[in-house]
Design an enzyme around this catalytic site. Structure first.
Site, short mmCIF file in Angstrom:
data_model
loop_
_atom_site.label_atom_id
_atom_site.label_comp_id
_atom_site.label_asym_id
_atom_site.label_seq_id
_atom_site.Cartn_x
_atom_site.Cartn_y
_atom_site.Cartn_z
N ASN A 16 0.72 -1.21 0.07
CA ASN A 16 0.01 -0.07 -0.08
C ASN A 16 0.82 1.27 -0.05
O ASN A 16 1.69 1.40 0.99
CB ASN A 16 -1.00 -0.16 1.06
CG ASN A 16 -1.76 1.12 1.30
OD1 ASN A 16 -1.46 2.07 1.11
ND2 ASN A 16 -2.94 0.67 1.57
N ASP A 75 -1.19 -3.57 9.67
CA ASP A 75 -2.64 -3.91 9.47
C ASP A 75 -3.69 -2.73 10.07
O ASP A 75 -3.32 -2.42 11.24
CB ASP A 75 -2.88 -5.30 9.83
CG ASP A 75 -4.12 -5.87 9.30
OD1 ASP A 75 -4.08 -5.93 8.10
OD2 ASP A 75 -5.36 -5.84 9.74
#
Ligand code: IMP
Length: 204
Positions: A16, A75
């Protein structure tokens, strides 16, 4: 006793770009260069756990095993009070189209689901970030950060990523997509978790 990070290059086990850029900016002053999972050609492991820490552990350990380097994973996601904490660990899944991710669609869903709860439904939410650093010998350390706020509609701002354009941090008027990266990093879930990682793994 938290295990220290020795070295000048940190592998960040994420594909990401938004996460990678925020983590790199916060870590830069500590003289550590950051390398991302895409640069190392790492596969994206399936996130099969139902907690942030479980999925962060999967990503960090997979990257440490694949490369022989200590690896940091992130996360994260958003928990919406009116939706009993959804989407939570499924935050990225709400954007899945089968042909890439569409965060406009995901944000519209969040707004629609809150509206479905009625006019008095709270619009409060939290961005949450769990960081795990794993070493190739299987040791790991966990760090967590939360940013409380509320969800606005219509969305505002063009910076940031993911759900930033609908999230207003508590006590402010701007969405995360209307702030500079530095302003967001100072108060964000990820900024807080990375600061704890630095204190734990780089501190004396
Ligand atoms: P995962 O950690 O790969 O499961 O994905 C987390 C998802 O949460 C991301 O794809 C984003 O949509 C969202 N998210 C996490 N952190 C942020 C943030 O700082 N701003 C906006 N969205 C975020």
């Amino acid at each position: 006793m938290t295990r220290k990070f020795e070295g000048d290059r940190l592998l960040v086990a994420t594909h990401n770009k938004g996460k990678l850029s925020e983590i790199s900016d916060i870590i830069a002053p500590f003289g550590v260069s950051v390398v991302g999972a895409a640069e190392m050609d790492l596969p994206e492991p399936d996130e099969t756990e139902d907690t942030f820490v479980g999925n962060a552990r999967i990503k960090a350990h997979a990257a440490a095993q694949a490369t022989g380097l200590p690896a940091l994973s992130d996360d994260s996601g958003i928990t919406i009070d009116a939706l009993d904490g959804a989407p939570g660990v499924y935050t990225a899944d709400w954007a899945e189209t089968g042909n890439g991710r569409d965060f406009m669609m995901a944000m519209a869903r969040a707004n629609d689901e809150i509206n479905d709860k009625g006019p008095d439904a709270p619009r409060t939410a939290q961005f949450r970030c769990t960081l795990v650093i794993a070493w190739p010998d299987g040791h790991d350390e966990v760090f967590e950060g939360v940013m409380p706020g509320s969800l606005t509609w219509p969305i505002r701002g063009a910076d940031g990523f993911g759900y930033d354009p609908m999230f207003i941090p508590e006590g402010l008027d701007l969405t995360c997509a209307q702030m500079s990266k530095d302003e967001k990093n100072r108060i964000s879930h990820r900024g807080r978790a990375v600061t704890q990682f630095i204190q734990g793994c780089f501190g004396g």
